[in-house]
Design a protein around this motif. Structure first.
Motif, PDB file in Angstrom:
ATOM      1  N   VAL A  48       0.831  -1.203   0.000  1.00 54.25           N
ATOM      2  CA  VAL A  48       0.000   0.000   0.000  1.00 54.25           C
ATOM      3  C   VAL A  48       0.865   1.252   0.000  1.00 54.25           C
ATOM      4  O   VAL A  48       0.568   2.224  -0.710  1.00 54.25           O
ATOM      5  CB  VAL A  48      -0.942  -0.008   1.221  1.00 54.25           C
ATOM      6  N   LEU A  49       1.932   1.260   0.784  1.00 54.32           N
ATOM      7  CA  LEU A  49       2.777   2.444   0.865  1.00 54.32           C
ATOM      8  C   LEU A  49       3.355   2.807  -0.494  1.00 54.32           C
ATOM      9  O   LEU A  49       3.442   3.989  -0.856  1.00 54.32           O
ATOM     10  CB  LEU A  49       3.905   2.212   1.874  1.00 54.32           C
ATOM     11  N   ASN A 106      -7.665   4.588   4.244  1.00 57.06           N
ATOM     12  CA  ASN A 106      -6.278   4.552   3.797  1.00 57.06           C
ATOM     13  C   ASN A 106      -6.007   5.622   2.743  1.00 57.06           C
ATOM     14  O   ASN A 106      -4.856   5.981   2.499  1.00 57.06           O
ATOM     15  CB  ASN A 106      -5.985   3.158   3.228  1.00 57.06           C
ATOM     16  N   SER A 127      -4.836   8.836   5.567  1.00 59.80           N
ATOM     17  CA  SER A 127      -3.415   8.983   5.254  1.00 59.80           C
ATOM     18  C   SER A 127      -3.108  10.451   4.954  1.00 59.80           C
ATOM     19  O   SER A 127      -3.872  11.127   4.259  1.00 59.80           O
ATOM     20  CB  SER A 127      -3.049   8.116   4.059  1.00 59.80           C
ATOM     21  N   SER A 145      -3.295   2.379   8.217  1.00 62.31           N
ATOM     22  CA  SER A 145      -3.452   0.934   8.048  1.00 62.31           C
ATOM     23  C   SER A 145      -4.613   0.432   8.910  1.00 62.31           C
ATOM     24  O   SER A 145      -5.221   1.191   9.676  1.00 62.31           O
ATOM     25  CB  SER A 145      -2.165   0.234   8.490  1.00 62.31           C
ATOM     26  N   GLU A 147      -4.244  -1.491  11.416  1.00 63.14           N
ATOM     27  CA  GLU A 147      -3.780  -1.358  12.803  1.00 63.14           C
ATOM     28  C   GLU A 147      -3.998   0.067  13.318  1.00 63.14           C
ATOM     29  O   GLU A 147      -4.403   0.267  14.470  1.00 63.14           O
ATOM     30  CB  GLU A 147      -2.294  -1.727  12.905  1.00 63.14           C
ATOM     31  N   ARG A 148      -3.709   1.059  12.475  1.00 68.24           N
ATOM     32  CA  ARG A 148      -3.926   2.456  12.881  1.00 68.24           C
ATOM     33  C   ARG A 148      -5.416   2.732  13.123  1.00 68.24           C
ATOM     34  O   ARG A 148      -5.778   3.469  14.035  1.00 68.24           O
ATOM     35  CB  ARG A 148      -3.378   3.411  11.824  1.00 68.24           C
ATOM     36  N   VAL A 175      -7.277  -6.178   5.292  1.00 68.89           N
ATOM     37  CA  VAL A 175      -6.231  -5.488   6.055  1.00 68.89           C
ATOM     38  C   VAL A 175      -6.815  -4.716   7.236  1.00 68.89           C
ATOM     39  O   VAL A 175      -6.093  -4.329   8.157  1.00 68.89           O
ATOM     40  CB  VAL A 175      -5.408  -4.531   5.165  1.00 68.89           C
ATOM     41  N   ASP A 176      -8.134  -4.515   7.218  1.00 64.24           N
ATOM     42  CA  ASP A 176      -8.805  -3.827   8.328  1.00 64.24           C
ATOM     43  C   ASP A 176      -9.276  -4.788   9.411  1.00 64.24           C
ATOM     44  O   ASP A 176     -10.056  -4.403  10.294  1.00 64.24           O
ATOM     45  CB  ASP A 176     -10.008  -3.034   7.810  1.00 64.24           C
TER      46      ASP A 176
END
Length: 207
Positions: A48-49, A106, A127, A145, A147-148, A175-176
């Motif tokens: 993703v980054l 994101n 983001s 993310s 996690e965030r 990813v969530d």
């Protein structure tokens, strides 16, 4: 609520680049780069980054003022056909009941903040792209993310002194998963196979 593929159909970054192209702001070579970015993200599973770095590289060709102007126009012209109605109705129900509604995404903040206003939501967390000395988006401060999102939700529960049972999370993305697990009530939206299997195992509602 997540944004991409949850409240709206598609990825808001790709939709925004397409909008810029249709309005003559971007040449076709830049639009194709954006679509290659989307292809890599969803088909080739690139990090993703890295996708955010690609987006910043595209945006850095314009001043942030120009990008923000067109971001406003993008939301003004946003089609209701791109809204995912089942989740939109859940959002409306929550708002009618007086719930605090937050958009967690994101995607870049300059788009997500506008979508939060568009939907009449209380807050957003997304983001963050940073401007350089020339007033262009050139760096990424952080990427939101799963996690965030989970940490944000946990902090919000502590701040407002509410129980997990009083929290609701909506997303389409595997990813969530940490975000979904942090909520008292988890809802998965048009999930891919693996998230669908997890949802069935955990008795989460699929929308």
């Amino acid at each position: 609520f997540d944004l991409d593929e949850t409240l709206i159909k598609g990825n808001c970054n790709v939709l925004f680049f397409s909008f810029l192209y249709k309005n003559g702001v971007l040449p076709s070579r830049i639009v194709w780069a954006a679509f290659r970015q989307a292809f890599s993200r969803y088909i080739l599973k690139r990090p993703v980054l890295e996708m955010h770095y690609c987006a910043v590289k595209l945006l850095s060709q314009f001043s942030a003022r120009v990008i923000l102007y067109w971001a406003d126009k993008f939301l003004e012209d946003f089609s209701n056909n791109l809204l995912y109605e089942p989740t939109i109705q859940r959002l409306k129900d929550a708002q009618q009941q007086g719930h605090l509604t937050v958009l967690l995404s994101n995607s870049p903040n300059f788009l997500v903040e506008r979508f939060a206003q568009y939907f009449g939501m209380h807050q957003s967390y997304s983001s963050e792209y940073i401007k350089d000395g020339f007033g262009r988006f050139s760096r990424i401060s952080y990427v939101v993310s799963g996690e965030r999102k989970a940490i944000f939700l946990n902090n919000l529960k502590q701040q407002l002194q509410i129980d997990s049972e009083d929290t609701f999370a909506y997303t389409d993305s595997l990813v969530d998963l940490p975000f979904l697990e942090q909520a008292g009530h988890a809802f998965v939206v048009n999930p891919k196979r693996k998230l669908w299997q997890i949802a069935k195992h955990k008795n989460w509602e699929v929308i």
